[in-house]
Motif scaffolding. Structure first.
Motif, PDB file in Angstrom:
ATOM      1  N   GLU A 249       0.856  -1.179   0.000  1.00 34.23           N
ATOM      2  CA  GLU A 249       0.000   0.000   0.000  1.00 34.23           C
ATOM      3  C   GLU A 249       0.898   1.238   0.000  1.00 34.23           C
ATOM      4  N   ALA A 251       1.048   5.218   0.263  1.00 31.19           N
ATOM      5  CA  ALA A 251       0.272   6.375   0.712  1.00 31.19           C
ATOM      6  C   ALA A 251       1.018   7.644   0.327  1.00 31.19           C
ATOM      7  N   TRP A 289       4.010  -1.300   3.616  1.00 32.49           N
ATOM      8  CA  TRP A 289       3.425   0.027   3.474  1.00 32.49           C
ATOM      9  C   TRP A 289       4.509   1.042   3.139  1.00 32.49           C
ATOM     10  N   LEU A 291       5.107   5.142   2.737  1.00 28.68           N
ATOM     11  CA  LEU A 291       4.517   6.463   2.975  1.00 28.68           C
ATOM     12  C   LEU A 291       5.478   7.542   2.491  1.00 28.68           C
ATOM     13  N   ARG A 304       7.600   0.019   5.510  1.00 31.11           N
ATOM     14  CA  ARG A 304       7.354  -0.749   6.735  1.00 31.11           C
ATOM     15  C   ARG A 304       6.797  -2.125   6.395  1.00 31.11           C
TER      16      ARG A 304
ATOM     17  N   GLY B 130      -3.922   5.650   2.764  1.00 29.66           N
ATOM     18  CA  GLY B 130      -3.952   6.675   1.722  1.00 29.66           C
ATOM     19  C   GLY B 130      -4.605   7.959   2.196  1.00 29.66           C
ATOM     20  N   ALA B 133      -2.438   9.790   4.702  1.00 32.00           N
ATOM     21  CA  ALA B 133      -1.343  10.522   4.057  1.00 32.00           C
ATOM     22  C   ALA B 133      -1.851  11.820   3.438  1.00 32.00           C
TER      23      ALA B 133
END
Lengths: 358, 218
Positions: A249, A251, A289, A291, A304, B130, B133
């Motif tokens: 994922e 972000a 993940w 970010l 992570r 998401g 963020a």
């Protein structure tokens, strides 16, 4: 432009009529007043004809100029060879400016030369003021023509830009509609596939990967108008691509995160190395993940996983054996970019934090 | 069952509308209305007063963002859960500013969707990494010296939001920071509240500016 000219025509017509009434010095009054009458009628007919853009062809302009020339030529006949002022007087600027507006400085200059020459040739004696008037005709014709040309070019450029902007907006809108439809179907296939299991699950996974790819593509297109030149790239879009790895994922903040192109590709490569490490040590396609944060003067990327962490002493053991471990390689690469890479590992998983200043 | 949670599903894709409706019904929710457009959504909301609206953002006019603002102005106790396929960031952020308290992508599993509806109905916020963020980025953007403290995140809120953005679940965050699950939930809710507050302040400021302009003309 021709509308303004119409107003001017009426004004100069008024002046001409008044001047002729005031002077009233014709040898042949019938011819002279006929000329004035023709000019009055011609002015309004011309205004009416010029009103429609499609009628402003060469024929009309030639007739317009011919009328002005005819009025000049009629002057010595009506007033005798020793006249001071021509019958049409300033009325001829109507034709002159029509040429200038229609054909730019070339048209204006041509009409001015013709009118000036006729004016001078019909006079039996030329005074200084006549030269002055002809000079003004030339100056006016060419300058107005030049300005009109520039204005038309600018208007054309503006129209073109507006058309392009409208077309781009429409394309973007259509793309959104199409993309949304495709994303909906891909998401549905992914969801139902996962529920059905077996081969359907594989189809679902494929749909999910494609969904991620399309999403990234949309994002990169949306970011296109931003100031991303040849030397800079958008780190957000570049990292978004990594979401194609199963279980990952990514972000991201809204908008673009521009950085020098080589920094972007190096950072993406490092993040990819981190994800490869997750595959190796936690399991293929284990959850991860990513970010990205834009801190203004720096960017921070964290990667992570929720594995069991790096066993204590393994990194040291690798170093003792003289092997350059993956961890050292990651640190070194980020260090080369002027940034820092910190590792946090424990029973809750492993997290890399890569921080690179702008 | 009188205490079944009343839900409305808004999606212009029939297949999605049906799938979500079926899943919710199977899980014991009371789907009181479905709608395919913004206008339908607002009208049917007024007629049925659902507790939760499961809303796709890309619907025919008025947009999902406008629907969110309208239904929450009508009934502040209702909750809006955004279920979006394309996840256009600006729209998601706008919907959250307009008062939506949950966001999940359509590729989420049925269990995730049901859990999200349950949590949103309970008054909790549902953040994906998401969305966290996006919100984090938004606070960094509006964080200027003149921003009042009431519209800024505390260090703790930033820390927790960041953990959500890195995929930590509320329970894991609670364990890691040695605080209660409820406290984590409150912090996350506070970030949304502050974002919505900032949005309202900006709208008011805008309205005042427009109003002053009118006075000058008058």
């Amino acid at each position: 432009m021709f509308r303004a000219l119409a107003v001017l025509r009426v004004v100069v017509l008024g002046y001409t009529v008044v001047v002729n009434v005031y002077r009233n010095n014709y040898d042949r009054p019938v011819l002279g007043w006929s000329c004035v009458a023709i000019m009055v009628v011609a002015t309004f007919v011309l205004i009416a004809v010029y009103a429609a853009p499609e009628r402003r062809g060469p024929a009309l302009l030639v007739v317009d100029l011919a009328l002005a020339v005819a009025m000049l030529l009629a002057t010595p006949v009506a007033k005798g060879p020793w006249f001071h002022a021509t019958i049409p007087s300033y009325w001829i600027v109507g034709a002159l400016l029509a040429w200038a507006v229609r054909w730019g400085w070339r048209g204006g200059t041509t009409a001015a030369v013709l009118l000036g020459a006729v004016d001078l040739l019909t006079r039996s004696h030329v005074e200084q003021k006549d030269w002055g008037n002809v000079f003004l005709l030339l100056l006016g014709g060419s300058m107005v023509g030049f300005v009109c040309e520039s204005l038309k070019a600018m208007a054309a450029e503006r129209d073109e830009a507006q058309r392009e902007a409208a077309a781009a907006a429409e394309r973007a809108r259509l793309a959104r509609v199409v993309h949304d439809g495709v994303l909906q179907v891909l998401a549905l296939v992914q969801r139902r596939g996962g529920e059905l299991g077996g081969e359907a699950a594989d189809l679902g996974r494929l749909a999910g990967e494609q969904e991620q790819v399309l999403r990234t593509l949309i994002r990169s297109q949306a970011a296109a108008p931003a100031p991303v030149g040849a030397s800079t790239a958008d780190l957000a879009v570049a990292l978004g691509v990594l979401g194609a790895r199963p279980g990952t994922e990514v972000a991201l903040p809204a908008g673009v995160v521009p950085l020098p192109r080589e920094v972007v590709s190096e950072l993406v490569a490092v993040v990819r190395a981190c994800l490869d490490n997750v595959d190796r040590h936690v399991g293929d396609g284990a959850p991860a993940w990513v970010l990205l944060e834009d801190l203004g003067d720096a960017v921070e990327v964290s990667v992570r996983d929720d594995g069991s962490g790096i066993p204590e002493g393994r990194l040291e053991a690798a170093a003792a054996q003289g092997r350059l471990g993956v961890a050292e390689s990651i640190r070194g690469r980020v260090h080369d970019l002027g940034g820092t890479a910190t590792l946090d590992s424990g029973s809750y998983g492993t997290e890399w934090t890569l921080r690179v200043p702008r | 069952m009188t205490d079944r949670i009343r839900v409305m599903v808004v999606d212009d894709h029939p297949m999605w509308r049906d799938a979500v409706e079926r899943d919710l019904q199977a899980a014991g929710y009371d789907v009181v209305a479905v709608a395919a457009t913004g206008t339908e959504a607002i009208n049917r909301f007024r007629a049925t007063r659902p507790q939760v609206v499961v809303l796709d953002l890309q619907i025919p006019e008025p947009s999902g963002v406008e629907v969110t603002a309208t239904v929450l102005a009508d009934e502040p106790s209702s909750r809006v859960l955004i279920l979006s396929a394309s996840g256009e960031q600006d729209d998601v952020l706008a919907a959250v500013k307009a008062g939506a308290t949950g966001y999940i992508v359509k590729s989420a599993s049925r269990e995730e969707l049901l859990a999200a509806v349950r949590r949103v109905a309970r008054g909790d916020t549902v953040f994906t990494p998401g969305l966290a963020a996006l919100v984090l980025g938004e606070f960094r953007r509006i964080n200027e010296p003149e921003t009042p403290p009431g519209e800024k995140l505390t260090d703790r809120e930033t820390e927790i939001l960041k953990m959500v953005a890195k995929g930590w679940e509320y329970k894991q965050i609670a364990e890691r920071l040695v605080i209660s699950h409820r406290t984590v939930q409150n912090h996350v809710q506070n970030t949304l509240r502050k974002l919505q507050m900032h949005n309202r302040v900006e709208l008011t400021r805008y309205a005042i500016e427009q109003g002053l302009d009118e006075d000058e003309d008058g």
